[in-house]
Design a protein around this motif. Structure first.
Motif, PDB file in Angstrom:
ATOM      1  N   ARG A  42       0.817  -1.222   0.000  1.00  0.00           N
ATOM      2  CA  ARG A  42       0.000   0.000   0.000  1.00  0.00           C
ATOM      3  C   ARG A  42       0.845   1.265   0.000  1.00  0.00           C
ATOM      4  O   ARG A  42       0.306   2.365   0.100  1.00  0.00           O
ATOM      5  CB  ARG A  42      -0.913   0.015   1.220  1.00  0.00           C
ATOM      6  CG  ARG A  42      -1.821  -1.199   1.311  1.00  0.00           C
ATOM      7  CD  ARG A  42      -2.590  -1.213   2.613  1.00  0.00           C
ATOM      8  NE  ARG A  42      -2.956  -2.584   2.944  1.00  0.00           N
ATOM      9  CZ  ARG A  42      -3.176  -3.028   4.159  1.00  0.00           C
ATOM     10  NH1 ARG A  42      -3.078  -2.204   5.183  1.00  0.00           N
ATOM     11  NH2 ARG A  42      -3.507  -4.287   4.371  1.00  0.00           N
ATOM     12  N   HIS A  43       2.174   1.112  -0.082  1.00  0.00           N
ATOM     13  CA  HIS A  43       3.050   2.283   0.052  1.00  0.00           C
ATOM     14  C   HIS A  43       3.999   2.402  -1.130  1.00  0.00           C
ATOM     15  O   HIS A  43       5.202   2.560  -0.969  1.00  0.00           O
ATOM     16  CB  HIS A  43       3.829   2.204   1.367  1.00  0.00           C
ATOM     17  CG  HIS A  43       2.966   2.286   2.583  1.00  0.00           C
ATOM     18  ND1 HIS A  43       2.484   3.475   3.083  1.00  0.00           N
ATOM     19  CD2 HIS A  43       2.466   1.300   3.389  1.00  0.00           C
ATOM     20  CE1 HIS A  43       1.740   3.226   4.156  1.00  0.00           C
ATOM     21  NE2 HIS A  43       1.704   1.925   4.365  1.00  0.00           N
ATOM     22  N   ARG A  44       3.462   2.306  -2.329  1.00  0.00           N
ATOM     23  CA  ARG A  44       4.287   2.464  -3.528  1.00  0.00           C
ATOM     24  C   ARG A  44       4.687   3.927  -3.689  1.00  0.00           C
ATOM     25  O   ARG A  44       3.879   4.845  -3.506  1.00  0.00           O
ATOM     26  CB  ARG A  44       3.523   1.997  -4.756  1.00  0.00           C
ATOM     27  CG  ARG A  44       4.318   2.139  -6.053  1.00  0.00           C
ATOM     28  CD  ARG A  44       3.535   1.617  -7.249  1.00  0.00           C
ATOM     29  NE  ARG A  44       3.526   0.165  -7.292  1.00  0.00           N
ATOM     30  CZ  ARG A  44       4.509  -0.573  -7.797  1.00  0.00           C
ATOM     31  NH1 ARG A  44       5.596   0.018  -8.285  1.00  0.00           N
ATOM     32  NH2 ARG A  44       4.421  -1.876  -7.814  1.00  0.00           N
ATOM     33  N   LEU A  45       5.957   4.154  -4.024  1.00  0.00           N
ATOM     34  CA  LEU A  45       6.468   5.499  -4.249  1.00  0.00           C
ATOM     35  C   LEU A  45       6.113   5.956  -5.663  1.00  0.00           C
ATOM     36  O   LEU A  45       6.109   5.146  -6.591  1.00  0.00           O
ATOM     37  CB  LEU A  45       7.986   5.530  -4.084  1.00  0.00           C
ATOM     38  CG  LEU A  45       8.533   5.317  -2.668  1.00  0.00           C
ATOM     39  CD1 LEU A  45      10.035   5.099  -2.724  1.00  0.00           C
ATOM     40  CD2 LEU A  45       8.201   6.505  -1.790  1.00  0.00           C
ATOM     41  N   PRO A  46       5.852   7.247  -5.833  1.00  0.00           N
ATOM     42  CA  PRO A  46       5.652   7.757  -7.200  1.00  0.00           C
ATOM     43  C   PRO A  46       6.911   7.536  -8.039  1.00  0.00           C
ATOM     44  O   PRO A  46       8.033   7.629  -7.543  1.00  0.00           O
ATOM     45  CB  PRO A  46       5.398   9.261  -6.977  1.00  0.00           C
ATOM     46  CG  PRO A  46       4.977   9.373  -5.548  1.00  0.00           C
ATOM     47  CD  PRO A  46       5.690   8.283  -4.816  1.00  0.00           C
ATOM     48  N   ALA A  47       6.702   7.255  -9.303  1.00  0.00           N
ATOM     49  CA  ALA A  47       7.843   6.931 -10.176  1.00  0.00           C
ATOM     50  C   ALA A  47       8.822   8.091 -10.302  1.00  0.00           C
ATOM     51  O   ALA A  47      10.027   7.881 -10.494  1.00  0.00           O
ATOM     52  CB  ALA A  47       7.330   6.529 -11.554  1.00  0.00           C
ATOM     53  N   ASP A  48       8.337   9.340 -10.184  1.00  0.00           N
ATOM     54  CA  ASP A  48       9.221  10.492 -10.370  1.00  0.00           C
ATOM     55  C   ASP A  48       9.749  11.060  -9.057  1.00  0.00           C
ATOM     56  O   ASP A  48      10.335  12.130  -9.027  1.00  0.00           O
ATOM     57  CB  ASP A  48       8.487  11.594 -11.137  1.00  0.00           C
ATOM     58  CG  ASP A  48       7.215  12.055 -10.411  1.00  0.00           C
ATOM     59  OD1 ASP A  48       6.817  11.390  -9.411  1.00  0.00           O
ATOM     60  OD2 ASP A  48       6.625  13.063 -10.835  1.00  0.00           O
TER      61      ASP A  48
END
Length: 564
Positions: free
Chosen positions: A192-198
């Motif tokens: 549930r804690h995916r980082l934004p790609a940028d």
């Protein structure tokens, strides 16, 4: 009204363990890890801590041990009636395993203490008609056979456990992982804690581990390499599919295989070993991780023999709730202490006669050894030199009581049991030796109270903590042990017991030191100076019973790990 309603509003901590020893009739444990978890349940109820416990239903238990005529261990299933001891709850969650949804049903066990505190234990069960036939037995047997089944069980405990808590309405802030078996839980949270790609600080990881680490506490229990579960990644992919990206999992759990301990280390903000010595060992095994120490303890009211419980009441009325007050045990009358011990010893003698037909004598000391039967525990160290044992017994007669199960796949452990049987037969005319089959929680209570000396002989530093010696100490039984695990903290030579060898001495010297201590200090003291022996019994209770208990252990977890 749900039976969980009284707990939902206040419970903020979840404790997950593959095994928990709740009651002798509930076969959801195999040994020390489960016994510790059961004592944790009991102390959380005593202290009214807001904790919910999760484990597997383990309908078929671990194993029921029979000893054959040649000393061979014979393994039998050890089923128990889940429906008799627990209550089904109206909820279900699914975990996808091998591409199929595996549905999990929860059962509730409530542990209430005499002071009114109560904690819930949730048992997870996959024996449901809705599941495929090959999935129904996932939770049936504790520590199922083979890596494939074990990984499925750990998915049910970790992934299924986290989902079950949400489905039942719990709002958990802190998850306590008792060993690495539940390490898939923080992985489930991490999804549930995916980082934004940028995001500029995104380098190796695609996920932000900080929020997960802030919610997870990990207690590791074993310095034995084989005790850390590892699963090949092809098995992980086959079993869990795309539950978590493989490249990310390798960063968190090891490049070569999914190491459940390393996964828990990387996703837990608080990590501890179960004794000061064990924490040192763990830091050497896993350099770079901060590993603190919270030494294990035992639940005093559970393990104190009724005769000693009555005695404790006379000098420390609040001993059951506040075992620190057992410091007063050195004031107990010597005659009363010896009488209580005689009552406990009589129960052990009766049990030995019933289980294996060996008739022990109340007027001779009993050395007791009860452990999981495996190589590093060295249950045969006492028998290294049978002729020396004969010579000692000729001067100072004594008796030996042994117990312990070998894992069904541990052929070395089973060979050791046969060797102990052979030693008992060879020594029977000089040293009575009783091997009591079926070592479990009920037999442990009898043994730790009825022995005169509690023996422990692991190869250091392979003992994480050990708690049976603490239970013996509650009943005035001195320890004779290698300086490893908790005994490195509890040993006061000639006061609480005796050390086998010096700290750091080579294991090859331990047998000689063991014999020397028996021949020149321990047995002469028991036979010739009863006054000093009883003084020592009182010191054992006061100095160990007041310190190594699960109330103190859980107060430390609450203040140092949970309330951060």
């Amino acid at each position: 009204m749900s039976p969980l309603d009284p707990f939902l509003g206040r419970t903020r901590i979840a404790y997950l363990s593959m095994e928990i020893a709740l009651d002798p009739a509930i076969h959801t444990y195999s040994g020390g890890l489960g016994i510790l978890a059961g004592d944790t349940v009991r102390s959380c109820a005593d202290l009214e801590l807001p904790v919910v416990f999760l484990t597997l239903a383990s309908r078929e238990g671990y194993l029921r041990q029979e000893i054959g005529p040649e000393g061979q261990q014979i393994d039998h299933p050890d089923p128990w009636e889940l429906e008799t001891h627990t209550t089904p709850l109206d909820a279900a969650v699914a975990v996808r395993i091998k591409g199929r949804p595996v549905w999990i049903r929860p059962w509730l066990y409530l542990h209430a203490c005499p002071h009114g505190g109560c904690v819930p234990v949730i048992l997870l069960d996959t024996r449901l008609e809705v599941n495929a036939p090959e999935d129904r037995g996932i939770t049936d047997q504790l520590y199922g056979d083979g890596a494939a089944l074990r990984l499925k069980q750990e998915a049910v405990l970790g992934i299924g456990g986290e989902r079950m808590l949400r489905a039942l309405g719990f709002e958990i802030e802190t998850y306590h992982l008792n060993e690495g078996h539940a390490a898939l839980l923080p992985l489930s949270l991490l999804r549930r804690h995916r980082l934004p790609a940028d995001r500029p600080d995104r380098r190796l990881y695609s996920y932000d581990t900080d929020p997960v680490r802030g919610r997870c506490v990990f207690t590791t229990h074993t310095p034995v390499e084989a005790g850390h579960d590892r699963f090949p990644y092809d098995l992980v992919t086959c079993t869990l599919g795309d539950f978590f990206e493989l490249d990310q999992l390798r960063l968190l759990a090891g490049e070569e295989a999914l190491n459940m301990t390393r996964l828990a280390l990387n996703l837990s903000g608080r990590v501890n070993g179960v004794a000061a010595r064990h924490a040192e060992t763990t830091r050497r095994m896993f350099p770079g991780y901060r590993v603190r120490a919270i030494t294990n303890g035992v639940h005093v009211p559970t393990w104190a023999h009724p005769a000693f419980a009555r005695l404790f009441q006379t000098v420390a009325p609040d001993w059951a709730h506040d075992p620190d007050t057992l410091l007063q045990a050195d004031k107990l009358p010597a005659e009363a202490v010896w009488a209580a011990h005689a009552e406990a010893k009589a129960a052990l003698i009766e049990e030995a006669g019933r289980r294996c037909g060996v008739m022990l004598q109340p007027d001779l000391p009993i050395l007791a050894f009860a452990r999981r039967m495996t190589g590093y525990k060295r249950p045969d160290l006492l028998f290294s030199d049978p002729e020396k044992l004969r010579a000692i017994a000729a001067r100072y007669p004594f008796q030996i009581v042994l117990a312990g199960k070998a894992h069904p796949k541990d052929e070395q452990g089973k060979t050791l049991i046969r060797a102990l049987h052979d030693h008992a037969h060879a020594l029977r005319s000089v040293v009575p030796v009783a091997f009591l089959p079926g070592y479990d929680m009920a037999l442990a209570k009898v043994m730790v109270a009825g022995a005169d000396v509690w023996l422990n002989t692991p190869v250091p530093p392979m003992e994480a903590s050990g708690t049976s010696g603490m239970k013996a100490a509650l009943n005035g039984v001195p320890n004779l042990s290698v300086l490893d695990g908790w005994w490195a903290e509890g040993c006061e030579e000639g006061v609480t017991g005796w050390a086998i060898g010096q700290d750091g001495s080579p294991p090859g010297e331990h047998a000689l030191d063991l014999y020397e201590k028996l021949e020149t200090r321990i047995l002469p003291l028991w036979h010739d100076d009863r006054t000093r022996w009883i003084w020592m019994m009182k010191q054992v209770i006061a100095r160990i019973g007041s310190r190594f208990h699960s109330q103190r252990m859980m107060r430390r977890y609450a203040t140092e790990a949970y309330l951060r």
